[in-house]
Design a protein around this motif. Structure first.
Motif, PDB file in Angstrom:
ATOM      1  N   PRO A 169      10.120  -0.559   6.526  1.00  0.00           N
ATOM      2  CA  PRO A 169      10.018   0.968   5.717  1.00  0.00           C
ATOM      3  C   PRO A 169      11.378   1.515   5.845  1.00  0.00           C
ATOM      4  CG  PRO A 169       9.281   0.911   8.061  1.00  0.00           C
ATOM      5  CD  PRO A 169       9.406  -0.288   7.813  1.00  0.00           C
ATOM      6  N   ASN A 170      12.534   0.763   5.150  1.00  0.00           N
ATOM      7  CA  ASN A 170      13.793   1.339   5.294  1.00  0.00           C
ATOM      8  C   ASN A 170      14.260   2.158   4.169  1.00  0.00           C
ATOM      9  OD1 ASN A 170      13.995  -0.301   2.729  1.00  0.00           O
ATOM     10  ND2 ASN A 170      14.620  -1.843   3.880  1.00  0.00           N
ATOM     11  N   GLY A 171      13.207   2.388   3.228  1.00  0.00           N
ATOM     12  CA  GLY A 171      13.314   3.443   2.172  1.00  0.00           C
ATOM     13  C   GLY A 171      14.397   3.103   1.034  1.00  0.00           C
ATOM     14  N   HIS A 172      14.974   1.825   1.029  1.00  0.00           N
ATOM     15  CA  HIS A 172      15.996   1.630   0.193  1.00  0.00           C
ATOM     16  C   HIS A 172      15.762   0.405  -0.945  1.00  0.00           C
ATOM     17  CE1 HIS A 172      18.448   4.342   2.238  1.00  0.00           C
ATOM     18  NE2 HIS A 172      18.214   3.588   3.453  1.00  0.00           N
ATOM     19  N   ILE A 195       4.057  -2.716   3.212  1.00  0.00           N
ATOM     20  CA  ILE A 195       4.858  -1.781   3.933  1.00  0.00           C
ATOM     21  C   ILE A 195       4.368  -1.487   5.281  1.00  0.00           C
ATOM     22  CG2 ILE A 195       6.134   0.520   3.863  1.00  0.00           C
ATOM     23  CD1 ILE A 195       5.579   0.567   1.130  1.00  0.00           C
ATOM     24  N   MET A 201       7.169   7.211   7.945  1.00  0.00           N
ATOM     25  CA  MET A 201       7.582   7.814   6.646  1.00  0.00           C
ATOM     26  C   MET A 201       6.517   9.073   6.428  1.00  0.00           C
ATOM     27  SD  MET A 201       8.686   4.596   4.202  1.00  0.00           S
ATOM     28  CE  MET A 201       7.015   3.876   4.053  1.00  0.00           C
ATOM     29  N   GLU A 205       7.915  10.212   0.997  1.00  0.00           N
ATOM     30  CA  GLU A 205       8.798   9.047   1.233  1.00  0.00           C
ATOM     31  C   GLU A 205       7.922   7.766   1.154  1.00  0.00           C
ATOM     32  OE1 GLU A 205      11.720  10.664   4.744  1.00  0.00           O
ATOM     33  OE2 GLU A 205       9.918   9.465   5.143  1.00  0.00           O
ATOM     34  N   LYS A 206       6.909   7.488   1.384  1.00  0.00           N
ATOM     35  CA  LYS A 206       5.910   6.698   0.946  1.00  0.00           C
ATOM     36  C   LYS A 206       5.870   6.425  -0.389  1.00  0.00           C
ATOM     37  CE  LYS A 206       2.407   7.466   3.649  1.00  0.00           C
ATOM     38  NZ  LYS A 206       1.398   7.524   4.438  1.00  0.00           N
ATOM     39  N   SER A 208       7.861   7.470  -2.917  1.00  0.00           N
ATOM     40  CA  SER A 208       9.029   7.154  -3.287  1.00  0.00           C
ATOM     41  C   SER A 208       9.477   5.775  -3.142  1.00  0.00           C
ATOM     42  CB  SER A 208      10.240   8.220  -2.898  1.00  0.00           C
ATOM     43  OG  SER A 208      11.311   7.548  -3.340  1.00  0.00           O
ATOM     44  N   PHE A 209       9.191   5.422  -1.724  1.00  0.00           N
ATOM     45  CA  PHE A 209       9.522   3.782  -1.641  1.00  0.00           C
ATOM     46  C   PHE A 209       8.495   3.054  -2.326  1.00  0.00           C
ATOM     47  CE2 PHE A 209       9.430   0.624   1.904  1.00  0.00           C
ATOM     48  CZ  PHE A 209      10.652  -0.008   1.395  1.00  0.00           C
ATOM     49  N   LYS A 210       7.333   3.405  -2.521  1.00  0.00           N
ATOM     50  CA  LYS A 210       6.720   2.307  -3.462  1.00  0.00           C
ATOM     51  C   LYS A 210       7.076   2.274  -4.871  1.00  0.00           C
ATOM     52  CE  LYS A 210       1.931   2.845  -1.128  1.00  0.00           C
ATOM     53  NZ  LYS A 210       0.563   3.269  -1.478  1.00  0.00           N
ATOM     54  N   SER A 246       0.716   0.524   2.232  1.00  0.00           N
ATOM     55  CA  SER A 246       1.414   1.309   3.360  1.00  0.00           C
ATOM     56  C   SER A 246       0.421   1.024   4.278  1.00  0.00           C
ATOM     57  CB  SER A 246       2.136   2.555   2.969  1.00  0.00           C
ATOM     58  OG  SER A 246       0.960   3.328   2.680  1.00  0.00           O
TER      59      SER A 246
END
Length: 422
Positions: A169-172, A195, A201, A205-206, A208-210, A246
């Motif tokens: 779960p780095n978000g990048h 994830i 997160m 954030e979850k 956005s990361f998805k 996630s």
């Protein structure tokens, strides 16, 4: 006589083709026959059989894969001993573990293949190689069993039905290792991206990361299950919106209210594993167990294994062709028919357009010819009218001359008649 009979009955008894039954004639029952009990008989027979599910868990160390698998199957699976020092791992290890789960008389033979050491080396270039070798080996063993004289019996299925790929779960977005591994694995097996440690997160954030992961998956051309297998999967439409899942894993069971739940406890609160507001764990379990277990097995056999089998046979010299003995013969024939129909429709449309164009060109040519003829007709009518007028003028002149001529002759005769003799 046979030739005459063939002409009289041509088309009434068509050849159904290989491995097919002739088209039956539907009948109506005069009273109940008991056909409604056949599905129950089939259900009872199928329930006596054991079901197979082979899962491979891939991901970097420290993402909670073992804990998550314990949570997923509501049991304590045997924990594998991982290397204490990741840098000492020379290569990725393949560790299959076999279990038997029983619920309401239904037996599930579960195989979990762990891959400790993945992503732990400094040089990760060949981390996927041992995994792909294991997957291909299972395909080869299944092919060998099919060639055996007793292949009509049940073949032990050790093929990997799904790969649960854990993403940090780095978000990048996807790391280079993740992108390459997923691209390679997706060509051989059903890949389900996950994830890990979703409790690190926030909800925003979850989400956005998805979106970032879905974009990366599309850019790298990575097929995921079940999103990219719409023809093989039924009833999973509502689960697609949660991909990639996630999830949270926990071996801790706490009493919350009047129920015992798996959760992770923090100073700021409690995160429930099976709470849909906290993670997508319930949706992943529903996908694997309640909705798509059969679809995973069938997709592995009909798509991935058949592709591997076809490649292996072509390496032995068999040409790429439609073979009547193939299990995919019907689908290939239907596909060929569809392509031929599309080609015939396209050619028919081209011919129609060509015909319309030629008709338009011919109409234009005929209109031009008609205009030319009308102009010629008008010119001839003008000449004819001029000739008529000229003839009428000449006729009047002739009549005048004739009249004058007659008048002169009459005057001469009269003068002779009344002349006095000398």
């Amino acid at each position: 006589m046979p030739l005459e009979f063939a002409h009289q009955h041509s088309g009434q008894f068509p050849d159904p083709g290989p491995w097919k039954h002739p088209q039956p004639r539907p009948l109506e029952l005069t009273s109940p026959l008991g056909l409604d009990a056949l599905p129950n008989q089939h259900f009872t027979k199928v329930k006596r059989n054991t079901f197979d599910l082979n899962l491979m868990v891939v991901g970097e160390s420290g993402l909670g894969k073992t804990t998550f698998m314990n949570t997923l199957f509501n049991t304590d699976l045997k924990e594998e001993i991982l290397p204490r020092n990741p840098q000492s791992t020379q290569t990725v290890q393949i560790q299959p573990s076999y279990y038997e789960l029983v619920e309401d008389g239904v037996i599930l033979n579960l195989c979990i293949v762990d891959t400790p050491g993945f992503g732990d080396e400094l040089n990760r270039e060949h981390n996927v190689t041992p995994i792909m070798e294991y997957i291909d080996k299972q395909f080869e063993e299944y092919m060998t069993a099919e060639r055996h004289p007793g292949f009509r019996k049940a073949i032990p299925d050790t093929r990997i039905h799904a790969v649960l790929y854990f993403i940090a779960p780095n978000g990048h977005g996807l790391k280079e290792l993740d992108a390459r591994a997923l691209q390679t694995l997706a060509k051989k097996v059903n890949v389900i991206p996950i994830i890990a440690k979703a409790d690190t997160m926030t909800a925003e954030e979850k989400v956005s990361f998805k979106h970032i992961l879905l974009r990366d998956l599309q850019e790298h051309g990575i097929k995921t299950f079940p999103s990219d297998y719409p023809d093989e999967v039924d009833g999973a439409e509502e689960l697609l919106q949660h991909i990639p899942f996630s999830v949270i894993g926990s071996d801790t069971i706490a009493r919350i209210g009047n129920r015992d739940v798996r959760c992770r406890t923090y100073r700021w609160g409690v995160v429930e594993v099976e709470n849909a507001e906290h993670s997508d764990f319930v949706y992943l379990r529903e996908l694997l167990m309640s909705t798509c277990l059969h679809d995973l097995v069938e997709t592995t056999h009909n798509v991935h294994y058949h592709r591997h089998r076809g490649d292996a046979l072509r390496k032995l010299g068999r040409p790429v062709s439609i073979l009547e003995c193939d299990e995919t013969y019907d689908s290939q024939i239907e596909g060929t028919k569809s392509q031929n129909k599309q080609e015939m429709d396209r050619r028919e449309e081209e011919i129609r357009q060509m015909f319309v164009q030629k008709v338009k060109e011919k109409e234009i040519a005929l209109r031009e010819r008609e205009d030319q003829l009308n102009a010629k007709k008008a010119e001839l009518m003008a000449e004819l009218e001029q000739t008529r007028l000229q003839l009428e003028a000449e006729n009047r002149e002739v009549e005048e001359l004739v009249t004058l001529s007659r008048s002169g002759t009459l005057n001469k005769s009269s003068s002779k008649l009344f002349k006095t003799p000398k």
